[in-house]
Each structure stands twice: as C-alpha cells, then as structure tokens.
Scaffold this active site. Structure first.
Site, mmCIF file in Angstrom:
data_model
loop_
_atom_site.group_PDB
_atom_site.id
_atom_site.type_symbol
_atom_site.label_atom_id
_atom_site.label_comp_id
_atom_site.label_asym_id
_atom_site.label_seq_id
_atom_site.Cartn_x
_atom_site.Cartn_y
_atom_site.Cartn_z
ATOM 1 N N ASP A 61 0.989 -1.316 0.090
ATOM 2 C CA ASP A 61 -0.271 0.000 0.026
ATOM 3 C C ASP A 61 1.012 1.226 -0.102
ATOM 4 O OD1 ASP A 61 -3.052 1.043 0.784
ATOM 5 O OD2 ASP A 61 -1.353 2.295 1.847
ATOM 6 N N ASN A 112 -2.654 12.840 -4.079
ATOM 7 C CA ASN A 112 -3.813 13.533 -4.953
ATOM 8 C C ASN A 112 -4.126 14.866 -4.544
ATOM 9 O OD1 ASN A 112 -4.163 11.313 -6.637
ATOM 10 N ND2 ASN A 112 -5.398 10.106 -5.232
ATOM 11 N N ASP A 132 -1.483 9.330 -10.582
ATOM 12 C CA ASP A 132 -1.457 8.083 -11.405
ATOM 13 C C ASP A 132 -0.257 7.752 -11.818
ATOM 14 O OD1 ASP A 132 -4.220 8.056 -11.480
ATOM 15 O OD2 ASP A 132 -4.269 8.825 -13.408
ATOM 16 N N GLU A 176 -4.715 2.356 -4.219
ATOM 17 C CA GLU A 176 -3.237 2.394 -4.279
ATOM 18 C C GLU A 176 -2.675 1.129 -3.671
ATOM 19 O OE1 GLU A 176 -4.525 4.389 -0.541
ATOM 20 O OE2 GLU A 176 -5.319 4.161 -2.392
#
Length: 589
Positions: free
Chosen positions: A466, A474, A483, A511
C-alpha cells in the site's frame, strides 16, 4: 528406356501389338521387359486370359497389375477395360524383380521383412513400385515398417480398387503368382544407370481453424474437439447428412497434420452416431484442418511440381491418382491435371484407393493425392521442357475462391486478435496493466487448490503493498501525479513478477497491490518484498519527490481458504503501517 501402351480390345489386335514390340526389341537393345496391367474389368478370367497370352507370346517378360477405379493413358482417362504398358529397359545394368505376398493386418510384417531381405541381398535396388489391396485395413503399421527400408530406396505405388466406389472387391496379380484379394506386389528396380524421381501433388489448401481428434479408431473419426465429427461439416459448411454428403465434401477434405508431411483425408460417409468414415487412418490427438480445393488452386500446384518432373527429363512417367480426385473433376474435366505430363514423357497409370510414397525415409499413405513417378536410364538427353507450355493456361487473375478464402483468413485473424485483446482487457487493470482484482483472486484460489492434499507444501506466499500517504499525493499534486506514482510501483511489481518463475502481480484496489508467489520459500518471499520496497522508495518523481510503501507478507497454511490468507496478509500490511510505514512485516498465523 522405351514404353509401349496397349488397350486390350480383342486377341487379334492385342497380338498384333505384341508382334510390334517384338520387332522393336529385335531391332534395338532390349534387356528387360515389364508389363503393367490395369483393369476395370473385375472378371478374373478376362484378366487371366490376357496374362496367358503374355506367357505364350513373351515368356521372358515380367508382368503384374491390379484392378482399378479407372485407367490413365497418355495422361488422359480412358474407357478401355484393360490397359497394358510395356516398359523396356535398354541398359544392361538395369535389373528388375517381382515379389508377391498375402497382405493383411496380421501378416504385413512378414511381407516387409522378406522384402528387406531381398533388398539387402540385391544392393542394386534403388526403387520399389508397390500395388496392394488396402480396403478396410489400417496402414500405419505397414508404413512404419516400410520406413525402415534401406535409406537409398525410393518407394511409390497405389492401392488396388474397383470401378464401383462402394464395392470393396479388388485384386492384385503377377507372373507366376496368380490373383490375391488380400495381397501386395513389389517390383524392385535399379542399376547404376537407372534413375527415379517421385513426388506428390495435393492442391487442396488448409484453412486456419484447427480441430483436435479426440476420438478415432482406424478410419472411423468419432470426435473433433470432443464433439461428433460430422458437426464440423454441418456447422462450418452447412453440409447435410444425406446421399450427397460425399460429393459435397469432395472440395473440403481434412488436412491431417503429421510431423513429416501433412496428409489429406476425405470423409466418405456419416454413421448414425455422427461419426465419419474416412478414406484412411485417423490418429487420436492429432490435429486436422478443413481444406478447400478448386480447379485453379489444384492446377497451380501441378504446374509448380510438374516443372520439377520436367527438369528431371524422364523417359517414362507413371501416375497414381486418387479415385476421389477423379470424382472431384468429373467426367468432363477428368484428365485436366494429368494430361499435361504427356508432353514431358509417355504417361500412364490408374485411379487408386490410396497412394504411397516414401519421403525422407518416411513411408506415407495419402488420399486425394496425385503421385507422379518419373524414370529414365542414363543421363538426361536433349533440352529441358517448359512445363508451362500450351497445355496449361496461365492464371491471369486471382480465382474468386482464393479471394474469398483470403478474406475469411484475414477476417478470422483480425477477430482472433480482437478476442485476444478483449480477453486481456477482461483480466487486466486499465491504468497499471497488471491483473485486476478478480483475476488475482482467481489465481490465488487456483494456487491454493493446487496444493490441497500436499502436506508440507508451504511455498505459496502473498505480498500486499500500500502506498503510504497516497491521499496527500492526490490532494496536493493532483490525480495525474497520483496516477504516475501508481504506475511507477506497478512497473516495479511487473519487473519483479517477470523475474520469478511463478509469480502474478495485480492491483487490489486504489493504491493497494498484491503479488502472488508460487514455489518460493519464505526467505525468498521476504527478500522480494524488500527489493520492491527499496526500489519504489528510490524513485524520485519530478513533481512530488519520493514516496514509500508499506508491505505485508504471509505464507500459506495448507487447507485454508483464500479469504483467510488474504485477510492475514492484510493484517500484516496494517501492522507495517502501525509500526511507522515504509517497512515489511511478516505474519504467518
């Protein structure tokens, strides 16, 4: 080498022709005479009468022959009941010897063993012509045995037949041996100046779609891809099971894929259980393709191979053409594919029940095939003949069926490529190109199924990752940067999976990622996890800088369900987060 041809009509005309041959022999050099007798007349008495005339008038000549589905003279089909060809060897070193044996599935090995003995005792033998009754007989064992003949010997010939395709009666016969309804004849030929060139011509082209023979017994083809064999013809060609089945499948036989040479097999009829009666043996687990044929494709193939025959500059040509080819061409065009050879050398032969030729040591039994045998004594004489002469009209345009098949093949290839893309898309995450969650879950379940009942097999591991503080990426730098960070970790996972023998990498969600390892011990799994963590931490993104990931590792417990193993690796990942992130934690129970 000289050849005379005789169509028997009555004794008077026959003896007149025999006298002509005698006179030629007296005026020229003639050491050995061989008569081949091909008969669509099934009455033994009629054939025996001709043989007796030869015995009385040419006692030193050899003769042999068989019943046929039709005869070929000057390259053309003829109506005559009995055809004789007289081949005269003019070289003193050329020799010939006839052998005849009973021939069944129980005794074929005895015949081949004795033939091999004769070949060993006669090193001059370099060619063997064979005629045999092969109806309802598996030829695989015979061909395997014949493949062990001395490597320098060519073998060719055909199966005796009947003018009625539905009649199984056929005979072979030879000088001093009488008639056999289950027999085989070998004509051994050779000498230091005797040369033979043999080739085969099919002309039918295979389509792309392959089918596996899942059930077969000798000439009966029961299943293709686990389904009744007839369904292939019904589904793909809309051919019905009726009295026209044979004529409708003439253009669409099956191409049997063999390691040495692909072989045509023709469906003759359909049984009540939708199995197919084929023209010869079918082999379980082999692959077949539907082939297609039309006059232009066949003639084009003959032109290519015919030039090789012409370049050999033969003095005599023999033809063994399948009776199915005769049916394919029909009475009007029956001679189109053979008559052109008569421009090269005297050409004769018959329509067979199966054709034989030895290719690269392998004896092969063909169907729907034209076997051409060119022979000569001494070196070639004169100029080579252009086989593309006036007897063959060169194709000025692509035949319609070629265009049609080309379209189908291209469309099929495009459809297969599209299906491949769709199949990949169905199991792949669009952003990362790793497996999606459904596929990685399926692979985990499959891995656990594979180790059920194998105590002690603990070499299945899960690595779950993770990205730390990903929401901040973000929120601060935007989803495009987010991304890019996800893609970077995905690329590292893909490289890790590609470098291991049995590893699958997938995007678990957002993620989170999962790496399945099969066949690695725990130390190897931990080392892999550390390498991935370190590689990701070393990436320096131009906008957001460096990032880290927390990693959990767990080992399979034999007999447990996949969801328990996934829950445990998720707990290991949680423990890594709680311990400060950017670390690997292992949890095995």
């Amino acid at each position: 080498m000289k050849q005379f041809n005789i169509t028997y009509e009555n004794d008077e005309k026959f003896l007149k022709k025999i006298e002509e041959i005698k006179q030629w022999c007296e005026s020229n050099t003639a050491y050995t005479l061989i008569f081949r007798i091909y008969s669509i007349d099934m009455e033994k008495e009629h054939i025996a009468h001709v043989c007796n005339l030869l015995d009385e008038n040419m006692p030193d000549a050899l003769y042999f022959g068989c019943t046929t589905n039709g005869n070929i003279l000057d390259g053309a089909f003829i109506e005559s009941n009995i055809l004789l060809t007289c081949t005269i060897f003019e070289d003193k070193s050329t020799q010939a010897k006839l052998l005849q044996y009973p021939f069944t599935e129980d005794n074929y090995k005895d015949a081949v063993d004795d033939l091999k003995r004769h070949c060993d005792e006669n090193p001059w033998v370099n060619s063997i012509e064979m005629l045999a009754t092969i109806m309802n007989m598996s030829m695989k064992g015979y061909c395997d045995e014949m493949s062990t003949l001395r490597k320098d010997i060519q073998v060719f010939g055909g199966g005796a037949f009947n003018p009625d395709l539905d009649d199984e009666t056929a005979y072979v016969f030879s000088k001093g041996n009488g008639f056999l309804g289950h027999g085989i004849i070998f004509l051994m030929m050779g000498g230091e100046n005797f040369h033979t060139y043999s080739t085969f011509i099919a002309g039918w082209k295979p389509l792309k779609r392959r089918f596996r023979i899942t059930k077969a017994d000798k000439e009966v083809l029961y299943e293709l891809d686990g389904k009744p064999a007839f369904e292939v013809y019904k589904r793909y060609l809309n051919i019905e099971k009726n009295e026209n089945f044979f004529s409708n499948t003439l253009e669409f036989p099956l191409f049997l894929e063999r390691e040495e040479v692909n072989i045509l097999r023709c469906p003759l009829s359909v049984n009540d259980d939708n199995s197919l009666v084929m023209s010869s043996d079918m082999e379980e687990n082999a692959y077949v393709k539907i082939a297609y044929g039309d006059p232009d494709t066949i003639l084009s193939s003959i032109r290519e191979d015919g030039q090789k025959v012409a370049d050999f500059q033969p003095e005599v040509i023999e033809t063994f053409s399948c009776a199915v080819r005769r049916a394919f061409w029909g009475d009007v065009n029956i001679s189109k594919e053979t008559v052109m050879f008569s421009d090269v050398a005297p050409t004769a032969g018959f329509y067979t029940h199966g054709e034989f030729i030895r290719i690269d040591d392998n004896m092969l039994n063909f169907n729907i095939t034209l076997v051409i045998v060119a022979m000569r004594e001494g070196d070639p004489v004169g100029e080579k003949i252009d086989f593309r002469g006036p007897t063959f009209k060169k194709l000025d345009k692509i035949p319609m069926i070629w265009r049609f098949v080309s379209f189908i093949e291209a469309a099929t290839a495009e459809l297969e490529a599209m299906n491949d893309k769709l199949s990949i898309a169905a199991i792949t995450d669009g952003l990362t190109r790793l497996y999606n969650r459904a596929e990685i879950e399926r692979r985990i379940n499959k891995a656990l199924e594979n180790i059920e009942g194998e105590p002690g097999n603990d070499k299945v591991h899960l690595i779950m990752l993770d990205i730390d503080n990903f929401k901040k990426v973000n929120d601060v730098y935007g989803h495009k940067e987010g991304d890019d960070v996800i893609i970077a970790l995905s690329d590292i996972l893909r490289q890790a999976a590609d470098g291991l023998p049995h590893a699958s990498a997938g995007r678990w969600g957002g993620e989170e990622f999962m790496l399945l390892l099969e066949g690695n011990n725990t130390d190897e799994a931990m080392a892999t996890a550390e390498k991935i963590r370190e590689a990701f931490a070393a990436v320096d993104f131009k906008i957001s800088g460096q990032h880290t990931a927390s990693v959990g590792v767990t080992q399979v417990i034999v007999g447990e369900a996949a969801d328990k193993m996934c829950s445990r690796v998720d707990n290991a990942l949680y423990m890594a987060k709680e311990a400060g992130k950017n670390r690997v934690v292992r949890l095995d129970s």
